[in-house]
Design a protein around this motif. Structure first.
Motif, PDB file in Angstrom:
ATOM      1  N   PRO B  95       0.817  -1.226   0.000  1.00 62.08           N
ATOM      2  CA  PRO B  95       0.000   0.000   0.000  1.00 62.08           C
ATOM      3  C   PRO B  95       0.848   1.271   0.000  1.00 62.08           C
ATOM      4  O   PRO B  95       0.419   2.307  -0.501  1.00 62.08           O
ATOM      5  CB  PRO B  95      -0.829  -0.115   1.288  1.00 62.08           C
ATOM      6  N   GLY B  96       2.060   1.199   0.556  1.00 66.10           N
ATOM      7  CA  GLY B  96       2.944   2.368   0.512  1.00 66.10           C
ATOM      8  C   GLY B  96       3.453   2.607  -0.900  1.00 66.10           C
ATOM      9  O   GLY B  96       3.499   3.744  -1.384  1.00 66.10           O
ATOM     10  N   TYR B  97       3.828   1.525  -1.582  1.00 69.34           N
ATOM     11  CA  TYR B  97       4.301   1.664  -2.974  1.00 69.34           C
ATOM     12  C   TYR B  97       3.161   2.189  -3.854  1.00 69.34           C
ATOM     13  O   TYR B  97       3.399   2.784  -4.900  1.00 69.34           O
ATOM     14  CB  TYR B  97       4.792   0.321  -3.525  1.00 69.34           C
ATOM     15  N   ILE B  99       1.239   4.619  -3.453  1.00 67.90           N
ATOM     16  CA  ILE B  99       1.164   6.088  -3.621  1.00 67.90           C
ATOM     17  C   ILE B  99       2.460   6.622  -4.228  1.00 67.90           C
ATOM     18  O   ILE B  99       2.657   7.830  -4.298  1.00 67.90           O
ATOM     19  CB  ILE B  99       0.857   6.818  -2.290  1.00 67.90           C
ATOM     20  N   ALA B 100       3.348   5.712  -4.636  1.00 68.74           N
ATOM     21  CA  ALA B 100       4.663   6.164  -5.100  1.00 68.74           C
ATOM     22  C   ALA B 100       4.889   5.899  -6.586  1.00 68.74           C
ATOM     23  O   ALA B 100       6.029   5.840  -7.037  1.00 68.74           O
ATOM     24  CB  ALA B 100       5.757   5.492  -4.278  1.00 68.74           C
ATOM     25  N   LYS B 101       3.825   5.779  -7.354  1.00 68.13           N
ATOM     26  CA  LYS B 101       3.967   5.450  -8.783  1.00 68.13           C
ATOM     27  C   LYS B 101       4.878   6.447  -9.494  1.00 68.13           C
ATOM     28  O   LYS B 101       5.728   6.061 -10.292  1.00 68.13           O
ATOM     29  CB  LYS B 101       2.592   5.410  -9.463  1.00 68.13           C
ATOM     30  N   GLU B 102       4.712   7.736  -9.155  1.00 71.08           N
ATOM     31  CA  GLU B 102       5.502   8.745  -9.868  1.00 71.08           C
ATOM     32  C   GLU B 102       6.999   8.560  -9.622  1.00 71.08           C
ATOM     33  O   GLU B 102       7.816   8.889 -10.468  1.00 71.08           O
ATOM     34  CB  GLU B 102       5.025  10.164  -9.563  1.00 71.08           C
ATOM     35  N   LEU B 103       7.371   8.004  -8.463  1.00 72.36           N
ATOM     36  CA  LEU B 103       8.799   7.755  -8.205  1.00 72.36           C
ATOM     37  C   LEU B 103       9.335   6.677  -9.151  1.00 72.36           C
ATOM     38  O   LEU B 103      10.423   6.802  -9.692  1.00 72.36           O
ATOM     39  CB  LEU B 103       9.006   7.291  -6.760  1.00 72.36           C
ATOM     40  N   ARG B 106       9.499   8.031 -12.622  1.00 67.65           N
ATOM     41  CA  ARG B 106      10.605   8.980 -12.793  1.00 67.65           C
ATOM     42  C   ARG B 106      11.889   8.268 -13.237  1.00 67.65           C
ATOM     43  O   ARG B 106      12.698   8.797 -13.980  1.00 67.65           O
ATOM     44  CB  ARG B 106      10.853   9.710 -11.466  1.00 67.65           C
ATOM     45  N   PRO B 184      11.350  -3.101   4.037  1.00 68.37           N
ATOM     46  CA  PRO B 184      12.439  -2.337   3.401  1.00 68.37           C
ATOM     47  C   PRO B 184      12.008  -0.882   3.200  1.00 68.37           C
ATOM     48  O   PRO B 184      10.817  -0.608   3.038  1.00 68.37           O
ATOM     49  CB  PRO B 184      12.611  -3.019   2.035  1.00 68.37           C
ATOM     50  N   SER B 185      12.987   0.012   3.212  1.00 65.40           N
ATOM     51  CA  SER B 185      12.655   1.431   3.057  1.00 65.40           C
ATOM     52  C   SER B 185      12.456   1.782   1.591  1.00 65.40           C
ATOM     53  O   SER B 185      13.246   1.383   0.727  1.00 65.40           O
ATOM     54  CB  SER B 185      13.794   2.277   3.632  1.00 65.40           C
ATOM     55  N   LEU B 186      11.439   2.544   1.337  1.00 68.81           N
ATOM     56  CA  LEU B 186      11.208   3.046  -0.017  1.00 68.81           C
ATOM     57  C   LEU B 186      12.381   3.928  -0.451  1.00 68.81           C
ATOM     58  O   LEU B 186      12.777   3.936  -1.614  1.00 68.81           O
ATOM     59  CB  LEU B 186       9.893   3.845  -0.048  1.00 68.81           C
ATOM     60  N   GLY B 187      12.943   4.646   0.516  1.00 70.55           N
ATOM     61  CA  GLY B 187      14.072   5.536   0.219  1.00 70.55           C
ATOM     62  C   GLY B 187      15.263   4.760  -0.329  1.00 70.55           C
ATOM     63  O   GLY B 187      15.937   5.216  -1.252  1.00 70.55           O
ATOM     64  N   VAL B 190      14.626   3.980  -3.967  1.00 77.00           N
ATOM     65  CA  VAL B 190      14.768   5.159  -4.829  1.00 77.00           C
ATOM     66  C   VAL B 190      16.240   5.526  -5.004  1.00 77.00           C
ATOM     67  O   VAL B 190      16.688   5.858  -6.104  1.00 77.00           O
ATOM     68  CB  VAL B 190      13.947   6.345  -4.264  1.00 77.00           C
ATOM     69  N   ARG B 191      17.007   5.434  -3.922  1.00 68.71           N
ATOM     70  CA  ARG B 191      18.440   5.760  -4.016  1.00 68.71           C
ATOM     71  C   ARG B 191      19.157   4.822  -4.991  1.00 68.71           C
ATOM     72  O   ARG B 191      20.061   5.221  -5.709  1.00 68.71           O
ATOM     73  CB  ARG B 191      19.095   5.696  -2.630  1.00 68.71           C
TER      74      ARG B 191
END
Lengths: 191, 198
Positions: B95-97, B99-103, B106, B184-187, B190-191
């Protein structure tokens, strides 16, 4: 045989007592109770520091906030309810800021349970959250508060002597910002 | 005419509440099975960073098969393995991922969610999360075959909680076989995506 049994009981009972009393699960905050000492990092953004009335660096506690009442939301970026409620909580902030009874005396902040700074910032940016959000990456604060489900709201009254008291708790979303603020103002004695 | 107006009103009210019900979806707490604290990892990786990702073709909850060949040359891939449906940490990860589609967009990355649960189980479970924008794939049969190829099938038949990041050429660029008890962290994802060519 009897000796073994006595030894076993002798080991088991102290273990049980230590486990139960030295490491109890923290209870959820109750009305009339004090919060456990929650330490949050002073925000780097000047606007957020000003909003909370904080100066300097390092950490602060809820009682350090310049307010008569602090509303704390425990949320998570990963919680669909929190995602859905985000616009309503933003509206609550605006309602507070537009209320002559609440502006300056009621402050709102969020703590992201199990969320690191990236996740908290992403939630803040995604939902354009206008009030300060703080990370609780390792669930330390969440555990201190008895591991509430999210979103979980607490109203904390800051007394003039610097002490504080929980006067309101609410699990889940709320009906409307006006009604929520009214309950906070009445419950805290500000109205 | 008046009757029609009432009908339209009724349909609008029902539609409103139906949409709201979808919007508020969350896996109900009482339906979550808590396995308690587990051994953090329980498998031995068979691939490493720099290796090509083994081929796969898995059925998706939304229908059809999803295969490695669909993404080669087109998109980077983030593959999120979760151990099991209806368990605490897993129910709080995708569910956290969501809201992160734009990441992911990107960095020209597709996100694939994979579990060794079967399709009906994944269908029921993910429906409670609302509408997920990314494909959810079942590695159920032959049981956990893709997880096995990667070396992340635990001794009890569930997969590790693992993240693989694969570039457009199909080369594994990042592996995180995470402590199964933690998210796992979303950050971190992304990194790692930032390091890839779009």
């Amino acid at each position: 045989m009897k000796r073994t049994l006595v030894c076993l009981i002798g080991v088991f009972i102290p273990f049980f007592l230590i486990h139960t009393y030295a490491f109890p699960d923290n209870p959820l905050p109750q009305k009339g109770s004090r919060l456990p000492e929650i330490k949050l990092a002073v925000p780097t953004a000047p606007a957020q520091r000003d909003y909370l009335g904080l100066t300097g660096d390092g950490f602060f506690t809820i009682a350090d906030i310049k307010a008569k009442v602090v509303i704390i939301e425990i949320f998570s970026m990963y919680c669909p309810h929190c995602q859905r409620e985000a616009p309503s909580v933003n509206q609550l902030y605006r309602t507070i800021e537009n209320s002559p009874d609440a502006k300056g005396t009621v402050k709102l902040l969020g703590i992201g349970a199990g969320n690191d700074s990236f996740e908290v910032n992403y939630f803040s940016k995604t939902y354009e959250v206008p009030f300060p959000l703080f990370e609780d990456k390792d669930y330390l604060i969440h555990e201190q508060l008895g591991k509430p489900a999210t979103p979980f709201f607490m109203g904390v009254r800051i007394n003039t002597q610097g002490s504080h008291e929980v006067f309101y708790t609410h699990l889940g979303g709320f009906e409307g910002a006006d009604q929520f603020l009214d309950e906070i103002l009445k419950g805290s004695g500000l109205k | 005419m008046k009757k029609n107006r009432y009908l339209i009103f009724l349909v609008a009210v029902i539609a409103f509440f139906s949409m709201r019900a979808i919007g508020v979806s969350q896996v109900p707490r009482q339906d979550i099975y808590n396995p308690g604290l587990l051994k953090p990892t329980d498998s031995t990786l068979k691939v490493k960073v720099g290796d090509p990702l083994p081929d796969f073709s898995l059925p998706a909850v939304s229908g059809g098969q999803v295969s490695l060949s669909q993404f080669l040359g087109n998109s980077n891939m983030v593959i999120s393995f979760i151990p099991a449906a209806w368990t605490p940490v897993c129910s709080d990860q995708w569910p956290g991922y969501n809201i992160a589609k734009e990441l992911f967009d990107r960095y020209n990355a597709v996100l694939l969610g994979i579990s060794v649960d079967n399709i009906p189980t994944l269908f029921a479970w993910t429906n409670h999360m609302g509408k997920l924008w990314f494909p959810v794939l079942s590695d159920f049969w032959p049981h956990g075959a893709f997880a096995q190829k990667l070396g992340i099938l635990r001794s009890n038949g569930v997969s590790e909680r693992a993240v693989f990041i694969v570039d457009k050429k199909g080369i594994i660029r990042y592996i995180d076989v995470h402590d199964i008890n933690k998210r796992p962290s979303l950050g971190d994802i992304v990194r790692e995506l930032e390091k890839l060519e779009k």
